[in-house]
Design a protein around this motif. Structure first.
Motif, PDB file in Angstrom:
ATOM      1  N   LEU A   2       0.834  -1.195   0.000  1.00 59.52           N
ATOM      2  CA  LEU A   2       0.000   0.000   0.000  1.00 59.52           C
ATOM      3  C   LEU A   2       0.871   1.247   0.000  1.00 59.52           C
ATOM      4  O   LEU A   2       1.981   1.249   0.511  1.00 59.52           O
ATOM      5  CB  LEU A   2      -0.907   0.016   1.228  1.00 59.52           C
ATOM      6  CG  LEU A   2      -1.755  -1.230   1.481  1.00 59.52           C
ATOM      7  CD1 LEU A   2      -2.542  -1.073   2.773  1.00 59.52           C
ATOM      8  CD2 LEU A   2      -2.679  -1.503   0.308  1.00 59.52           C
ATOM      9  N   ASP A   3       0.336   2.349  -0.572  1.00 62.22           N
ATOM     10  CA  ASP A   3       1.054   3.610  -0.502  1.00 62.22           C
ATOM     11  C   ASP A   3       0.736   4.307   0.813  1.00 62.22           C
ATOM     12  O   ASP A   3       0.027   3.773   1.675  1.00 62.22           O
ATOM     13  CB  ASP A   3       0.731   4.494  -1.718  1.00 62.22           C
ATOM     14  CG  ASP A   3      -0.722   4.951  -1.757  1.00 62.22           C
ATOM     15  OD1 ASP A   3      -1.447   4.779  -0.744  1.00 62.22           O
ATOM     16  OD2 ASP A   3      -1.140   5.495  -2.795  1.00 62.22           O
ATOM     17  N   TYR A   4       1.247   5.543   0.974  1.00 63.82           N
ATOM     18  CA  TYR A   4       1.088   6.258   2.233  1.00 63.82           C
ATOM     19  C   TYR A   4      -0.379   6.480   2.579  1.00 63.82           C
ATOM     20  O   TYR A   4      -0.763   6.502   3.745  1.00 63.82           O
ATOM     21  CB  TYR A   4       1.821   7.607   2.149  1.00 63.82           C
ATOM     22  CG  TYR A   4       1.634   8.485   3.350  1.00 63.82           C
ATOM     23  CD1 TYR A   4       2.287   8.214   4.554  1.00 63.82           C
ATOM     24  CD2 TYR A   4       0.782   9.591   3.308  1.00 63.82           C
ATOM     25  CE1 TYR A   4       2.115   9.015   5.664  1.00 63.82           C
ATOM     26  CE2 TYR A   4       0.606  10.399   4.413  1.00 63.82           C
ATOM     27  CZ  TYR A   4       1.278  10.112   5.586  1.00 63.82           C
ATOM     28  OH  TYR A   4       1.089  10.907   6.688  1.00 63.82           O
ATOM     29  N   TRP A   5      -1.222   6.618   1.543  1.00 63.90           N
ATOM     30  CA  TRP A   5      -2.639   6.906   1.768  1.00 63.90           C
ATOM     31  C   TRP A   5      -3.485   5.643   1.855  1.00 63.90           C
ATOM     32  O   TRP A   5      -4.706   5.703   1.898  1.00 63.90           O
ATOM     33  CB  TRP A   5      -3.161   7.818   0.655  1.00 63.90           C
ATOM     34  CG  TRP A   5      -2.321   9.034   0.481  1.00 63.90           C
ATOM     35  CD1 TRP A   5      -1.409   9.274  -0.500  1.00 63.90           C
ATOM     36  CD2 TRP A   5      -2.272  10.187   1.331  1.00 63.90           C
ATOM     37  NE1 TRP A   5      -0.810  10.489  -0.323  1.00 63.90           N
ATOM     38  CE2 TRP A   5      -1.313  11.077   0.794  1.00 63.90           C
ATOM     39  CE3 TRP A   5      -2.944  10.550   2.497  1.00 63.90           C
ATOM     40  CZ2 TRP A   5      -1.017  12.304   1.376  1.00 63.90           C
ATOM     41  CZ3 TRP A   5      -2.637  11.786   3.073  1.00 63.90           C
ATOM     42  CH2 TRP A   5      -1.700  12.636   2.524  1.00 63.90           C
ATOM     43  N   GLY A   6      -2.832   4.466   1.865  1.00 65.65           N
ATOM     44  CA  GLY A   6      -3.558   3.215   2.035  1.00 65.65           C
ATOM     45  C   GLY A   6      -4.093   2.614   0.754  1.00 65.65           C
ATOM     46  O   GLY A   6      -4.859   1.647   0.789  1.00 65.65           O
ATOM     47  N   ARG A   7      -3.688   3.147  -0.400  1.00 64.47           N
ATOM     48  CA  ARG A   7      -4.147   2.609  -1.689  1.00 64.47           C
ATOM     49  C   ARG A   7      -3.210   1.508  -2.168  1.00 64.47           C
ATOM     50  O   ARG A   7      -1.996   1.597  -1.980  1.00 64.47           O
ATOM     51  CB  ARG A   7      -4.211   3.728  -2.729  1.00 64.47           C
ATOM     52  CG  ARG A   7      -5.183   4.839  -2.381  1.00 64.47           C
ATOM     53  CD  ARG A   7      -5.034   6.022  -3.309  1.00 64.47           C
ATOM     54  NE  ARG A   7      -3.716   6.626  -3.217  1.00 64.47           N
ATOM     55  CZ  ARG A   7      -3.468   7.919  -3.464  1.00 64.47           C
ATOM     56  NH1 ARG A   7      -4.444   8.713  -3.838  1.00 64.47           N
ATOM     57  NH2 ARG A   7      -2.243   8.392  -3.369  1.00 64.47           N
ATOM     58  N   VAL A   8      -3.790   0.490  -2.798  1.00 63.37           N
ATOM     59  CA  VAL A   8      -2.984  -0.611  -3.318  1.00 63.37           C
ATOM     60  C   VAL A   8      -2.119  -0.108  -4.467  1.00 63.37           C
ATOM     61  O   VAL A   8      -2.602   0.566  -5.381  1.00 63.37           O
ATOM     62  CB  VAL A   8      -3.890  -1.765  -3.800  1.00 63.37           C
ATOM     63  CG1 VAL A   8      -3.053  -2.852  -4.467  1.00 63.37           C
ATOM     64  CG2 VAL A   8      -4.672  -2.349  -2.635  1.00 63.37           C
ATOM     65  N   ILE A   9      -0.823  -0.439  -4.420  1.00 64.08           N
ATOM     66  CA  ILE A   9       0.101  -0.033  -5.485  1.00 64.08           C
ATOM     67  C   ILE A   9       0.025  -1.066  -6.607  1.00 64.08           C
ATOM     68  O   ILE A   9       0.252  -2.253  -6.367  1.00 64.08           O
ATOM     69  CB  ILE A   9       1.541   0.059  -4.951  1.00 64.08           C
ATOM     70  CG1 ILE A   9       1.609   1.059  -3.785  1.00 64.08           C
ATOM     71  CG2 ILE A   9       2.504   0.463  -6.054  1.00 64.08           C
ATOM     72  CD1 ILE A   9       2.955   1.118  -3.103  1.00 64.08           C
ATOM     73  N   ALA A  58       5.388   3.295  -6.847  1.00 66.66           N
ATOM     74  CA  ALA A  58       4.611   3.331  -8.085  1.00 66.66           C
ATOM     75  C   ALA A  58       5.433   2.876  -9.282  1.00 66.66           C
ATOM     76  O   ALA A  58       4.897   2.321 -10.240  1.00 66.66           O
ATOM     77  CB  ALA A  58       4.078   4.744  -8.324  1.00 66.66           C
TER      78      ALA A  58
END
Length: 302
Positions: A2-9, A58
């Motif tokens: 996950l990225d810093y905002w909790g989204r799946v990379i 990313a």
């Protein structure tokens, strides 16, 4: 991951596919992977490798490699892998070349890169035109360093499984150190400078909070800019900021005096005085946008 905002990379190939392709490189026409390891361990045959995914962004995957040779010597490396071919892969190659150049200039503040090359991922259906060429390179593993990130509070933090938030004072100290690194990597003879670091993209790693003084190292540089005069570099530092959580985040310390002191530590008082005078003249002539921060830097004590 996950990225810093909790989204799946997103990923663009399976890790198993890459592992098989890397094994193929090692077994056949390897000109960078094992040779990089042997730069550190010596020419004895490498007999074991432990490779694990450490970090994902990313555009890149970062693997941690533990290598062992026939003489029972071992060392740890980072393997940086582009996530896509084309522009992303070419950017990784440029980054590798930039790090090599910058490490020669300041080995104490830039990660040591080793060799790099292409790993070819074949198409799962055997179509040659659908295969992907990924650029990868190895660097030293910076034991005791962790990725530096920016928190919603605009304070720096250590980006680990158990994040540590630096105080506002520590954040300002680290900002000053970033400015010092930018000036140290500037080449006044060639008028070349790194582009302003992307802190939120993981360009820096930092020592733990309980190890004082805190120390930074640069681990990524996508571009080295040419024809950058000293006054232009100062102006870039003064005005570089990003929107972070709906508020501007400035790369320079809040106190202009701390920015000037960082410049003096990097290039010495005489050069700093001359560069600031050139910047003041350029501001007066309207070559750069005026701002209270810029004017205070020109009035700062040397």
């Amino acid at each position: 991951m996950l990225d810093y905002w909790g989204r799946v990379i997103p990923r663009f190939y399976r890790l198993e596919t890459f592992a098989q392709a890397l094994e193929g490189v090692i077994a056949t026409h390897d000109r960078f992977f094992i040779p990089s390891i042997q730069q550190v361990l010596g020419p004895a045959p490498v007999v074991a490798l432990n490779i694990e995914l450490f970090q994902e962004g990313a555009y890149q995957l970062i693997f941690r490699i533990r290598a062992f040779n026939q003489k029972r010597k071992e060392a740890t490396f980072a393997l940086v892998v582009a996530k896509q071919e084309g522009v992303v892969s070419r950017t990784a190659e440029t980054e590798h070349r930039n790090l090599t150049r910058l490490h020669r200039r300041a080995p104490d503040i830039v990660v040591k890169p080793y060799l790099g090359g292409i790993v070819f991922l074949p198409d799962r259906h055997g179509r040659p035109e659908k295969g992907r060429k990924l650029y990868v390179y190895l660097t030293q593993w910076l034991t005791g360093f962790h990725e530096l990130g920016i928190d919603r509070s605009h304070q720096f933090f250590i980006n680990t499984r158990t994040p540590h938030l630096f105080s506002k004072t520590e954040t300002e100290e680290l900002k000053a150190q970033i400015v010092e690194i930018i000036f140290r990597l500037y080449d006044p003879e060639k008028c070349s400078s790194i582009e302003m670091p992307q802190i939120a993209s993981g360009d820096f790693v930092v020592t733990p909070a309980n190890r004082k003084p805190l120390k930074l190292k640069l681990i990524a540089c996508r571009r080295i800019l040419s024809r950058v005069e000293p006054e232009t570099l100062i102006d870039q530092i003064v005005h570089t900021e990003w929107d972070w959580g709906g508020r501007p985040f400035r790369i320079a310390p809040e106190e202009p005096q701390h920015c000037v002191e960082a410049m003096i530590r990097a290039v010495g008082k005489d050069l700093a005085r001359g560069w600031l005078e050139r910047y003041r003249e350029s501001l007066t002539a309207g070559a750069y946008p005026a701002s209270p921060y810029a004017e205070e830097i020109c009035r700062a004590s040397l």
